[in-house]
Design a protein around this motif. Sequence first.
Motif, PDB file in Angstrom:
ATOM      1  N   SER A  88       4.658  -1.624  -9.085  1.00 46.64           N
ATOM      2  CA  SER A  88       5.081  -2.214 -10.354  1.00 46.64           C
ATOM      3  C   SER A  88       6.344  -1.551 -10.898  1.00 46.64           C
ATOM      4  O   SER A  88       6.551  -0.347 -10.756  1.00 46.64           O
ATOM      5  N   LEU A  89       7.155  -2.362 -11.547  1.00 48.75           N
ATOM      6  CA  LEU A  89       8.380  -1.860 -12.164  1.00 48.75           C
ATOM      7  C   LEU A  89       8.200  -1.559 -13.647  1.00 48.75           C
ATOM      8  O   LEU A  89       9.134  -1.125 -14.308  1.00 48.75           O
ATOM      9  N   SER A  90       6.999  -1.822 -14.166  1.00 54.22           N
ATOM     10  CA  SER A  90       6.746  -1.583 -15.580  1.00 54.22           C
ATOM     11  C   SER A  90       5.287  -1.174 -15.769  1.00 54.22           C
ATOM     12  O   SER A  90       4.485  -1.246 -14.844  1.00 54.22           O
ATOM     13  N   LEU A  91       4.970  -0.766 -16.984  1.00 56.18           N
ATOM     14  CA  LEU A  91       3.605  -0.380 -17.324  1.00 56.18           C
ATOM     15  C   LEU A  91       3.041  -1.329 -18.368  1.00 56.18           C
ATOM     16  O   LEU A  91       3.778  -1.817 -19.235  1.00 56.18           O
ATOM     17  N   ALA A  92       1.765  -1.554 -18.299  1.00 54.85           N
ATOM     18  CA  ALA A  92       1.096  -2.380 -19.301  1.00 54.85           C
ATOM     19  C   ALA A  92       1.104  -1.654 -20.646  1.00 54.85           C
ATOM     20  O   ALA A  92       1.079  -0.419 -20.704  1.00 54.85           O
ATOM     21  N   ASP A  93       1.133  -2.429 -21.705  1.00 53.01           N
ATOM     22  CA  ASP A  93       1.120  -1.842 -23.045  1.00 53.01           C
ATOM     23  C   ASP A  93      -0.087  -0.933 -23.251  1.00 53.01           C
ATOM     24  O   ASP A  93       0.015   0.111 -23.879  1.00 53.01           O
ATOM     25  N   GLY A  94      -1.232  -1.322 -22.691  1.00 51.40           N
ATOM     26  CA  GLY A  94      -2.447  -0.520 -22.835  1.00 51.40           C
ATOM     27  C   GLY A  94      -2.339   0.835 -22.157  1.00 51.40           C
ATOM     28  O   GLY A  94      -2.912   1.820 -22.627  1.00 51.40           O
ATOM     29  N   ASP A  95      -1.597   0.897 -21.046  1.00 50.35           N
ATOM     30  CA  ASP A  95      -1.385   2.178 -20.366  1.00 50.35           C
ATOM     31  C   ASP A  95      -0.568   3.112 -21.248  1.00 50.35           C
ATOM     32  O   ASP A  95      -0.902   4.287 -21.412  1.00 50.35           O
ATOM     33  N   LEU A  96       0.509   2.581 -21.812  1.00 49.94           N
ATOM     34  CA  LEU A  96       1.338   3.403 -22.701  1.00 49.94           C
ATOM     35  C   LEU A  96       0.581   3.793 -23.958  1.00 49.94           C
ATOM     36  O   LEU A  96       0.736   4.908 -24.459  1.00 49.94           O
ATOM     37  N   ALA A  97      -0.276   2.908 -24.450  1.00 47.90           N
ATOM     38  CA  ALA A  97      -1.074   3.222 -25.638  1.00 47.90           C
ATOM     39  C   ALA A  97      -2.035   4.373 -25.348  1.00 47.90           C
ATOM     40  O   ALA A  97      -2.212   5.263 -26.200  1.00 47.90           O
ATOM     41  N   ALA A  98      -2.640   4.394 -24.165  1.00 51.13           N
ATOM     42  CA  ALA A  98      -3.551   5.488 -23.816  1.00 51.13           C
ATOM     43  C   ALA A  98      -2.813   6.816 -23.774  1.00 51.13           C
ATOM     44  O   ALA A  98      -3.313   7.833 -24.279  1.00 51.13           O
ATOM     45  N   VAL A  99      -1.615   6.823 -23.195  1.00 49.76           N
ATOM     46  CA  VAL A  99      -0.805   8.051 -23.163  1.00 49.76           C
ATOM     47  C   VAL A  99      -0.437   8.469 -24.579  1.00 49.76           C
ATOM     48  O   VAL A  99      -0.541   9.643 -24.946  1.00 49.76           O
ATOM     49  N   ARG A 100      -0.025   7.514 -25.395  1.00 49.59           N
ATOM     50  CA  ARG A 100       0.352   7.815 -26.781  1.00 49.59           C
ATOM     51  C   ARG A 100      -0.840   8.359 -27.576  1.00 49.59           C
ATOM     52  O   ARG A 100      -0.699   9.302 -28.356  1.00 49.59           O
ATOM     53  N   ASP A 101      -2.024   7.784 -27.355  1.00 49.63           N
ATOM     54  CA  ASP A 101      -3.214   8.237 -28.078  1.00 49.63           C
ATOM     55  C   ASP A 101      -3.493   9.713 -27.845  1.00 49.63           C
ATOM     56  O   ASP A 101      -3.899  10.419 -28.767  1.00 49.63           O
ATOM     57  N   LEU A 102      -3.288  10.173 -26.629  1.00 53.64           N
ATOM     58  CA  LEU A 102      -3.576  11.574 -26.323  1.00 53.64           C
ATOM     59  C   LEU A 102      -2.339  12.455 -26.420  1.00 53.64           C
ATOM     60  O   LEU A 102      -2.416  13.571 -26.917  1.00 53.64           O
ATOM     61  N   GLY A 103      -1.207  11.954 -25.979  1.00 55.04           N
ATOM     62  CA  GLY A 103       0.000  12.777 -25.924  1.00 55.04           C
ATOM     63  C   GLY A 103       0.920  12.658 -27.119  1.00 55.04           C
ATOM     64  O   GLY A 103       1.759  13.520 -27.346  1.00 55.04           O
ATOM     65  N   GLY A 104       0.791  11.567 -27.839  1.00 52.83           N
ATOM     66  CA  GLY A 104       1.667  11.347 -28.972  1.00 52.83           C
ATOM     67  C   GLY A 104       2.906  10.549 -28.585  1.00 52.83           C
ATOM     68  O   GLY A 104       3.204  10.342 -27.403  1.00 52.83           O
ATOM     69  N   VAL A 105       3.622  10.127 -29.593  1.00 52.02           N
ATOM     70  CA  VAL A 105       4.851   9.365 -29.388  1.00 52.02           C
ATOM     71  C   VAL A 105       5.859  10.240 -28.656  1.00 52.02           C
ATOM     72  O   VAL A 105       6.006  11.425 -28.967  1.00 52.02           O
ATOM     73  N   GLY A 106       6.528   9.671 -27.688  1.00 50.22           N
ATOM     74  CA  GLY A 106       7.555  10.401 -26.959  1.00 50.22           C
ATOM     75  C   GLY A 106       7.091  11.079 -25.685  1.00 50.22           C
ATOM     76  O   GLY A 106       7.902  11.663 -24.971  1.00 50.22           O
ATOM     77  N   THR A 107       5.805  10.998 -25.369  1.00 53.93           N
ATOM     78  CA  THR A 107       5.322  11.589 -24.121  1.00 53.93           C
ATOM     79  C   THR A 107       5.939  10.828 -22.942  1.00 53.93           C
ATOM     80  O   THR A 107       5.809   9.614 -22.860  1.00 53.93           O
ATOM     81  N   PRO A 108       6.619  11.521 -22.030  1.00 50.09           N
ATOM     82  CA  PRO A 108       7.259  10.824 -20.920  1.00 50.09           C
ATOM     83  C   PRO A 108       6.268  10.385 -19.848  1.00 50.09           C
ATOM     84  O   PRO A 108       5.321  11.100 -19.527  1.00 50.09           O
TER      85      PRO A 108
END
Length: 117
Positions: free
Chosen positions: A80-100
């Motif tokens: 895949s060339l992109s990530l689903a919104d839910g994947d990024l939301a899971a990272v944001r939930d634990l890592g916060g905004v800006g987690t690479p």
Amino acid sequence: MTDSTALDPEDRKIVTLARAARARNGVPEGAAVRDDNGRTYVAGTVALPSLRLSALRTAVAMAVASGAKSLEAAAVVGESLSLADGDLAAVRDLGGVGTPVFLAGVDGEVRSVVTAG
């Protein structure tokens, strides 16, 4: 993006671990996350009749289940060339905004870096 050898060694490590999980398990995606203590959690895509999780959501869930309080970075290896919104939301939930999140092809070359935001 750029040559993966230009990555910080710890970031290169999670890309390598994600690639290995994909290959070892024969799944569409492999993912790895690094928590704020430097621990890594590695997972592949889960595709059961009753449970479907992307590799990234599975890795985040493993980190949470192991007591991680935050994430420093994540990596996903697949077609895949992109990530689903839910994947990024899971990272944001634990890592916060800006987690690479390093998005790499099956060859391990990082194609892009997106941030959970």
